[in-house]
Write a protein that holds these residues in place. Structure first.
Motif, PDB file in Angstrom:
ATOM      1  N   MET A   1       0.842  -1.190   0.000  1.00 31.27           N
ATOM      2  CA  MET A   1       0.000   0.000   0.000  1.00 31.27           C
ATOM      3  C   MET A   1       0.877   1.240   0.000  1.00 31.27           C
ATOM      4  SD  MET A   1      -2.962   1.200   2.692  1.00 31.27           S
ATOM      5  CE  MET A   1      -1.809   1.405   4.041  1.00 31.27           C
ATOM      6  N   ASN A   2       0.610   2.137  -0.907  1.00 29.65           N
ATOM      7  CA  ASN A   2       1.347   3.392  -0.992  1.00 29.65           C
ATOM      8  C   ASN A   2       0.534   4.508  -0.348  1.00 29.65           C
ATOM      9  OD1 ASN A   2       3.533   2.299  -2.487  1.00 29.65           O
ATOM     10  ND2 ASN A   2       2.320   2.440  -4.363  1.00 29.65           N
ATOM     11  N   VAL A   3       1.127   5.168   0.636  1.00 26.06           N
ATOM     12  CA  VAL A   3       0.470   6.246   1.362  1.00 26.06           C
ATOM     13  C   VAL A   3       1.175   7.557   1.041  1.00 26.06           C
ATOM     14  CG1 VAL A   3      -0.198   7.140   3.625  1.00 26.06           C
ATOM     15  CG2 VAL A   3      -0.158   4.662   3.224  1.00 26.06           C
ATOM     16  N   LEU A   4       0.429   8.511   0.507  1.00 26.90           N
ATOM     17  CA  LEU A   4       0.961   9.836   0.191  1.00 26.90           C
ATOM     18  C   LEU A   4       0.459  10.813   1.244  1.00 26.90           C
ATOM     19  CD1 LEU A   4       2.327  11.891  -1.786  1.00 26.90           C
ATOM     20  CD2 LEU A   4       0.075  12.101  -2.884  1.00 26.90           C
ATOM     21  N   VAL A   5       1.383  11.488   1.934  1.00 28.51           N
ATOM     22  CA  VAL A   5       1.020  12.446   2.981  1.00 28.51           C
ATOM     23  C   VAL A   5       1.380  13.849   2.496  1.00 28.51           C
ATOM     24  CG1 VAL A   5       1.148  12.976   5.432  1.00 28.51           C
ATOM     25  CG2 VAL A   5       1.591  10.643   4.658  1.00 28.51           C
ATOM     26  N   LYS A  80       0.332  14.817 -10.506  1.00 30.35           N
ATOM     27  CA  LYS A  80      -0.469  13.710 -11.032  1.00 30.35           C
ATOM     28  C   LYS A  80       0.188  12.359 -10.738  1.00 30.35           C
ATOM     29  CE  LYS A  80      -2.092  14.036 -15.190  1.00 30.35           C
ATOM     30  NZ  LYS A  80      -2.122  14.281 -16.650  1.00 30.35           N
ATOM     31  N   ASN A  81       1.488  12.291 -10.907  1.00 27.81           N
ATOM     32  CA  ASN A  81       2.205  11.042 -10.637  1.00 27.81           C
ATOM     33  C   ASN A  81       2.059  10.635  -9.173  1.00 27.81           C
ATOM     34  OD1 ASN A  81       3.057  10.975 -13.293  1.00 27.81           O
ATOM     35  ND2 ASN A  81       5.128  11.706 -12.856  1.00 27.81           N
ATOM     36  N   ALA A  82       2.168  11.621  -8.278  1.00 27.63           N
ATOM     37  CA  ALA A  82       2.070  11.334  -6.850  1.00 27.63           C
ATOM     38  C   ALA A  82       0.695  10.774  -6.505  1.00 27.63           C
ATOM     39  CB  ALA A  82       2.352  12.594  -6.039  1.00 27.63           C
ATOM     40  N   ILE A  83      -0.341  11.355  -7.071  1.00 33.09           N
ATOM     41  CA  ILE A  83      -1.700  10.881  -6.817  1.00 33.09           C
ATOM     42  C   ILE A  83      -1.920   9.508  -7.453  1.00 33.09           C
ATOM     43  CG2 ILE A  83      -4.131  11.289  -7.365  1.00 33.09           C
ATOM     44  CD1 ILE A  83      -3.177  13.008  -5.091  1.00 33.09           C
ATOM     45  N   GLN A  84      -1.442   9.337  -8.668  1.00 35.52           N
ATOM     46  CA  GLN A  84      -1.641   8.085  -9.388  1.00 35.52           C
ATOM     47  C   GLN A  84      -1.026   6.906  -8.640  1.00 35.52           C
ATOM     48  OE1 GLN A  84      -3.391   7.694 -12.526  1.00 35.52           O
ATOM     49  NE2 GLN A  84      -3.319   5.635 -11.665  1.00 35.52           N
ATOM     50  N   GLU A  85       0.138   7.127  -8.044  1.00 36.43           N
ATOM     51  CA  GLU A  85       0.861   6.043  -7.383  1.00 36.43           C
ATOM     52  C   GLU A  85       0.326   5.725  -5.997  1.00 36.43           C
ATOM     53  OE1 GLU A  85       4.839   7.484  -7.425  1.00 36.43           O
ATOM     54  OE2 GLU A  85       5.020   7.380  -9.620  1.00 36.43           O
ATOM     55  N   ALA A  86      -0.496   6.601  -5.425  1.00 36.56           N
ATOM     56  CA  ALA A  86      -0.963   6.429  -4.048  1.00 36.56           C
ATOM     57  C   ALA A  86      -2.242   5.608  -3.970  1.00 36.56           C
ATOM     58  CB  ALA A  86      -1.188   7.791  -3.397  1.00 36.56           C
ATOM     59  N   ASP A  87      -2.309   4.774  -2.943  1.00 32.68           N
ATOM     60  CA  ASP A  87      -3.543   4.069  -2.611  1.00 32.68           C
ATOM     61  C   ASP A  87      -4.342   4.858  -1.580  1.00 32.68           C
ATOM     62  OD1 ASP A  87      -2.945   1.581  -4.133  1.00 32.68           O
ATOM     63  OD2 ASP A  87      -1.296   1.442  -2.694  1.00 32.68           O
ATOM     64  N   VAL A  88      -3.607   5.517  -0.689  1.00 32.88           N
ATOM     65  CA  VAL A  88      -4.217   6.352   0.346  1.00 32.88           C
ATOM     66  C   VAL A  88      -3.569   7.730   0.284  1.00 32.88           C
ATOM     67  CG1 VAL A  88      -4.651   6.665   2.820  1.00 32.88           C
ATOM     68  CG2 VAL A  88      -4.632   4.353   1.832  1.00 32.88           C
ATOM     69  N   ILE A  89      -4.384   8.774   0.222  1.00 28.03           N
ATOM     70  CA  ILE A  89      -3.886  10.150   0.213  1.00 28.03           C
ATOM     71  C   ILE A  89      -4.284  10.805   1.524  1.00 28.03           C
ATOM     72  CG2 ILE A  89      -4.057  12.417  -0.884  1.00 28.03           C
ATOM     73  CD1 ILE A  89      -4.906   9.423  -2.970  1.00 28.03           C
ATOM     74  N   VAL A  90      -3.313  11.343   2.238  1.00 27.62           N
ATOM     75  CA  VAL A  90      -3.548  12.028   3.504  1.00 27.62           C
ATOM     76  C   VAL A  90      -3.205  13.501   3.298  1.00 27.62           C
ATOM     77  CG1 VAL A  90      -2.965  12.110   5.956  1.00 27.62           C
ATOM     78  CG2 VAL A  90      -2.861   9.925   4.730  1.00 27.62           C
ATOM     79  N   VAL A  91      -4.131  14.393   3.629  1.00 25.56           N
ATOM     80  CA  VAL A  91      -3.889  15.822   3.436  1.00 25.56           C
ATOM     81  C   VAL A  91      -4.051  16.543   4.771  1.00 25.56           C
ATOM     82  CG1 VAL A  91      -4.386  17.849   2.026  1.00 25.56           C
ATOM     83  CG2 VAL A  91      -4.988  15.565   1.165  1.00 25.56           C
ATOM     84  N   ALA A  92      -2.996  17.224   5.209  1.00 28.55           N
ATOM     85  CA  ALA A  92      -3.031  18.032   6.426  1.00 28.55           C
ATOM     86  C   ALA A  92      -3.031  19.497   6.002  1.00 28.55           C
ATOM     87  CB  ALA A  92      -1.823  17.726   7.312  1.00 28.55           C
ATOM     88  N   PHE A  93      -4.095  20.220   6.332  1.00 32.24           N
ATOM     89  CA  PHE A  93      -4.246  21.574   5.805  1.00 32.24           C
ATOM     90  C   PHE A  93      -5.010  22.467   6.792  1.00 32.24           C
ATOM     91  CE2 PHE A  93      -7.832  19.024   4.634  1.00 32.24           C
ATOM     92  CZ  PHE A  93      -8.934  19.853   4.621  1.00 32.24           C
ATOM     93  N   PRO A  94      -4.717  23.763   6.773  1.00 31.80           N
ATOM     94  CA  PRO A  94      -5.420  24.695   7.640  1.00 31.80           C
ATOM     95  C   PRO A  94      -6.586  25.377   6.901  1.00 31.80           C
ATOM     96  CG  PRO A  94      -3.558  25.807   6.675  1.00 31.80           C
ATOM     97  CD  PRO A  94      -3.566  24.396   6.102  1.00 31.80           C
ATOM     98  N   LEU A  95      -7.416  26.019   7.661  1.00 30.47           N
ATOM     99  CA  LEU A  95      -8.376  26.970   7.107  1.00 30.47           C
ATOM    100  C   LEU A  95      -7.739  28.345   7.225  1.00 30.47           C
ATOM    101  CD1 LEU A  95     -12.173  27.302   7.673  1.00 30.47           C
ATOM    102  CD2 LEU A  95     -10.688  29.228   8.198  1.00 30.47           C
ATOM    103  N   PRO A 125     -20.108  15.135 -14.485  1.00 28.70           N
ATOM    104  CA  PRO A 125     -18.796  14.507 -14.272  1.00 28.70           C
ATOM    105  C   PRO A 125     -18.919  13.144 -13.601  1.00 28.70           C
ATOM    106  CG  PRO A 125     -18.815  16.789 -13.501  1.00 28.70           C
ATOM    107  CD  PRO A 125     -20.235  16.412 -13.763  1.00 28.70           C
ATOM    108  N   LYS A 126     -18.068  12.203 -14.030  1.00 30.78           N
ATOM    109  CA  LYS A 126     -18.013  10.876 -13.423  1.00 30.78           C
ATOM    110  C   LYS A 126     -16.639  10.679 -12.803  1.00 30.78           C
ATOM    111  CE  LYS A 126     -18.439   5.918 -14.280  1.00 30.78           C
ATOM    112  NZ  LYS A 126     -18.751   4.855 -15.267  1.00 30.78           N
ATOM    113  N   PRO A 127     -16.573  10.305 -11.510  1.00 27.61           N
ATOM    114  CA  PRO A 127     -15.285  10.122 -10.829  1.00 27.61           C
ATOM    115  C   PRO A 127     -14.471   8.982 -11.433  1.00 27.61           C
ATOM    116  CG  PRO A 127     -17.094  10.266  -9.247  1.00 27.61           C
ATOM    117  CD  PRO A 127     -17.711  10.092 -10.592  1.00 27.61           C
ATOM    118  N   LEU A 128     -13.151   9.143 -11.414  1.00 25.64           N
ATOM    119  CA  LEU A 128     -12.250   8.109 -11.925  1.00 25.64           C
ATOM    120  C   LEU A 128     -11.269   7.602 -10.874  1.00 25.64           C
ATOM    121  CD1 LEU A 128     -11.353   9.571 -15.457  1.00 25.64           C
ATOM    122  CD2 LEU A 128     -13.026   7.789 -14.906  1.00 25.64           C
ATOM    123  N   MET A 129     -11.438   8.033  -9.601  1.00 25.82           N
ATOM    124  CA  MET A 129     -10.496   7.645  -8.558  1.00 25.82           C
ATOM    125  C   MET A 129     -11.194   6.881  -7.435  1.00 25.82           C
ATOM    126  SD  MET A 129      -7.257   8.880  -8.946  1.00 25.82           S
ATOM    127  CE  MET A 129      -6.469   9.680 -10.342  1.00 25.82           C
TER     128      MET A 129
END
Length: 210
Positions: A1-5, A80-95, A125-129
């Motif tokens: 499993m590839n996890v992108l943080v 795009k490559n980073a997203i394509q290769e990931a199985d799980v995407i974790v995003v830490a972000f502020p408001l 639109p139809k999702p592809l992910m």
């Protein structure tokens, strides 16, 4: 499993920065789990605009791109490559100012591409992910869970609609730390409770894939 943080805050003491760091401290990289990071504020990320359309036109015609156009296309492809290769995407972000940081918006602009994360159909639109999972970790100093403030919250809501809606990813978890600025006397307790949730999610992800 590839996890992108993905880190979308360059403030060393930012609460979402602490969420990012806590997640990395608690997820265990094993033979089954490969963890990669993407620090948006350390990336060269030109904004989208006419330069993108000029670059696309030149590429179709076989014309050499100028420096800005090439930087833009390289940055877009890297995202795009980073997203394509990931199985799980974790995003830490502020408001920030009721919405997401400009760097995160640019990252979303890079990957929100017809034929990549979604496709157009007659019914919309139809999702592809749909095979990917996303974990959203948001920090906001005010109390935006309060019904009177909720209409002003355009960070987590936006990310949920884009990643979960337009892209079709499974929003596996959401962690929100809020109110630490509005309630300074409770700030440490609020933050620590949120960071414990982050740590649990990271550890649980490791356990499920051990």
């Amino acid at each position: 499993m590839n996890v992108l943080v993905i880190k979308a805050n360059n403030r060393p003491d930012g609460i979402s920065t602490r969420m990012y760091e806590t997640f990395l401290e608690n997820i265990k990289e094993t033979d089954e789990i490969n963890v990669s990071t993407y620090d948006l504020f350390n990336e060269d990320m030109p904004y989208l605009g006419q330069d993108l359309f000029s670059a696309l036109g030149k590429m179709q015609e076989g014309v050499t791109l100028n420096d800005l156009e090439q930087r833009l296309m390289d940055a877009k492809q890297k995202a795009k490559n980073a997203i394509q290769e990931a199985d799980v995407i974790v995003v830490a972000f502020p408001l920030w100012n009721f919405t997401i940081p400009a760097k995160l918006q640019t990252f979303v602009d890079y990957i929100a591409e017809a034929g990549f994360t979604f496709r157009y159909t007659e019914s919309g639109p139809k999702p592809l992910m749909t095979d990917k999972r996303v974990i959203l970790m948001n920090a906001r100093g005010g109390n935006y869970s309060d019904p009177s403030m909720a209409p002003m919250e355009m960070s987590l809501t936006y990310m949920r609609n884009i990643f979960g809606g337009l892209f079709g990813m499974n929003v596996k978890n959401e962690v929100v730390i809020e109110g630490h600025n509005a309630n300074p006397d409770q700030a440490e307790e609020i933050v620590q409770e949120g960071l414990e949730k982050v740590a649990h999610i990271a550890s649980d992800l490791s356990y499920q894939n051990a």
